[in-house]
Design a protein around this motif. Structure first.
Motif, short mmCIF file in Angstrom:
data_model
loop_
_atom_site.label_atom_id
_atom_site.label_comp_id
_atom_site.label_asym_id
_atom_site.label_seq_id
_atom_site.Cartn_x
_atom_site.Cartn_y
_atom_site.Cartn_z
N GLU A 16 0.82 -1.22 0.00
CA GLU A 16 0.00 0.00 0.00
C GLU A 16 0.85 1.27 0.00
O GLU A 16 0.51 2.26 0.63
N ASP A 45 1.61 -6.70 6.06
CA ASP A 45 1.39 -8.13 5.77
C ASP A 45 2.32 -8.61 4.64
O ASP A 45 1.87 -9.02 3.58
N ASP A 98 -6.98 1.61 2.32
CA ASP A 98 -7.12 2.31 1.03
C ASP A 98 -8.16 3.41 1.02
O ASP A 98 -8.49 3.96 -0.03
N THR A 207 -6.74 -3.28 -6.16
CA THR A 207 -7.22 -4.14 -5.08
C THR A 207 -6.16 -5.21 -4.76
O THR A 207 -5.45 -5.67 -5.64
N LYS A 208 -6.07 -5.58 -3.49
CA LYS A 208 -5.13 -6.63 -3.07
C LYS A 208 -5.90 -7.94 -2.84
O LYS A 208 -5.41 -8.87 -2.22
N1 UDP Z 1 -4.66 -6.70 2.71
C1 UDP Z 1 -3.75 -7.38 3.50
N2 UDP Z 1 -3.28 -8.58 3.08
C2 UDP Z 1 -3.68 -9.15 1.90
C3 UDP Z 1 -4.65 -8.47 1.11
C4 UDP Z 1 -5.13 -7.25 1.56
O1 UDP Z 1 -3.35 -6.90 4.56
O2 UDP Z 1 -3.19 -10.25 1.58
C5 UDP Z 1 -5.17 -5.40 3.17
C6 UDP Z 1 -5.08 -4.24 2.17
O3 UDP Z 1 -3.82 -3.60 2.22
C7 UDP Z 1 -6.22 -3.34 2.59
C8 UDP Z 1 -7.25 -4.34 3.11
O4 UDP Z 1 -6.55 -5.55 3.40
O5 UDP Z 1 -5.86 -2.48 3.64
C9 UDP Z 1 -8.36 -4.63 2.11
O6 UDP Z 1 -7.79 -4.97 0.84
P1 UDP Z 1 -8.29 -4.33 -0.52
O7 UDP Z 1 -8.67 -2.90 -0.32
O8 UDP Z 1 -7.27 -4.57 -1.58
O9 UDP Z 1 -9.60 -5.21 -0.78
P2 UDP Z 1 -10.94 -4.76 -1.52
O10 UDP Z 1 -11.41 -3.50 -0.86
O11 UDP Z 1 -10.58 -4.54 -2.94
O12 UDP Z 1 -11.87 -5.91 -1.31
#
Ligand code: UDP
Ligand code: MG
Length: 322
Positions: A16, A45, A98, A207-208
């Protein structure tokens, strides 16, 4: 109140670098406005970009910020779990880095907590900047999960929520692996309520949560709280057996009456494919449970911490721990 800290904010970080500074700035503005004590716990992480360096720099200049570095990527739910275990606050708030979850909503959560609620979850009234596919699958999934479980897992919520210290301690006492934290929060009970918020677009970056991680989380949610898929596959097997018997008897009678087979090769092959497909699906469902039982029996930790960084003000000087 534990250890004098009122609020612990848990922020998982995975690659991030584009959002960590802005996330810190917005969180700090909101938390300073409470005029109460707080700690922000960043959980790195296993990021492979500059996230760690940026978070360490933030720690150097702000004693309210702590950083836990995992030894590799253990996943979002493990990061939240570590944050909860490390937290000291009387209320613990989990928020994505995010800025899709607006930090300002924390103030509404705090107001509800002060009214006496022990869990205040963020309910997404609208989702901006997310693909139609994600919105549709997520809405279907939450409804499926609700229909399969006997506990109340609120629809359209993520992990953005406030929990009281008592709830946090109850969650920390649960030893299970492959954690589906939002489900566990519902499972432990206590007085729960929601605040609505508009889920924003991601501030920067991608997205992660690729499809693979989303599916893993979805299966964790269902398998941790319901046996229904196993029961359904048994019903399905039973119905197929009944249909098979009826069709067999029909074919025998037909054959006796006019000496012809009513089933063409194509029909037989298709019926076979359908049945093999169903058998493999049922085995797959069993595999999902078996794999998780396997994980439980190995009893490995949910995560490994490589280092913890924070600055303490003892003797009027800042010192790096970990
Ligand atoms: N995240 C994490 N480890 C992972 C995947 C995601 O710590 O393996 C964190 C990421 O940095 C963010 C949160 O989990 O702060 C949610 O991820 P993301 O916003 O990418 O998910 P989305 O909102 O797209 O479902
Ligand atoms: Mg996000």
């Amino acid at each position: 109140m534990s250890n004098g800290t009122t609020y612990s904010i848990i922020v998982p970080l995975y690659n991030e670098e584009l959002v960590v500074n802005e996330s810190y700035r917005r969180l700090k503005a909101v938390m300073d406005s409470t005029k109460e004590t707080y700690e922000v716990i960043f959980i790195n992480d296993g990021s492979k970009d500059a996230t760690r360096k940026l978070a360490e720099d933030i720690c150097k200049n702000d004693e309210n910020i702590k950083l836990i570095n995992f030894s590799r990527n253990f996943g979002h739910q493990a990061a939240i779990t570590a944050g909860m275990e490390f937290s000291k606050g009387a209320a613990v708030i989990v928020i994505d880095a995010d800025l899709q979850d607006p930090p300002e909503t924390i103030l509404d959560m705090i107001a509800k907590w002060k009214e006496g609620f022990q869990v205040v979850y963020g309910k997404r009234s609208k989702r901006e900047g997310e693909t139609k596919f994600k919105k549709l699958t997520s809405s279907m999934y939450y409804r499926l999960l609700k229909s399969m479980t006997s506990i109340e897992i609120p629809v359209d919520t993520g992990d953005f929520r406030l929990i009281d210290r008592r709830v946090c301690d109850a969650l920390n006492a649960l030893p299970e692996k492959n954690r589906y934290v939002r489900g566990l929060v519902s499972w432990v009970g206590y007085k729960q309520t929601s605040v609505e918020f508009v889920r924003q677009e991601r501030y920067a970056g991608e997205t992660k949560y690729p499809l693979k991680k989303m599916l893993k989380l979805a299966f964790d949610g269902i398998t941790a709280f319901s046996f229904k898929p196993l029961v359904l596959s048994a019903y399905l097997g039973g119905s197929m057996l009944a249909v098979g018997f009826i069709s067999l008897i029909t074919v025998i009678i037909k054959n006796i009456v006019d000496g012809l087979s009513v089933l063409s090769l194509g029909v037989v092959l298709s019926a076979n494919l359908i049945m093999f497909g169903m058998i493999l699906c049922s085995l797959g469902i069993m595999g999902q449970y078996l794999g998780r039982i396997f994980d439980e029996s190995k009893d490995r930790p949910n995560y490994i911490i490589e280092s913890i960084s924070y600055y303490k003000t003892a003797d009027q000087k800042h010192e790096l721990i970990g």
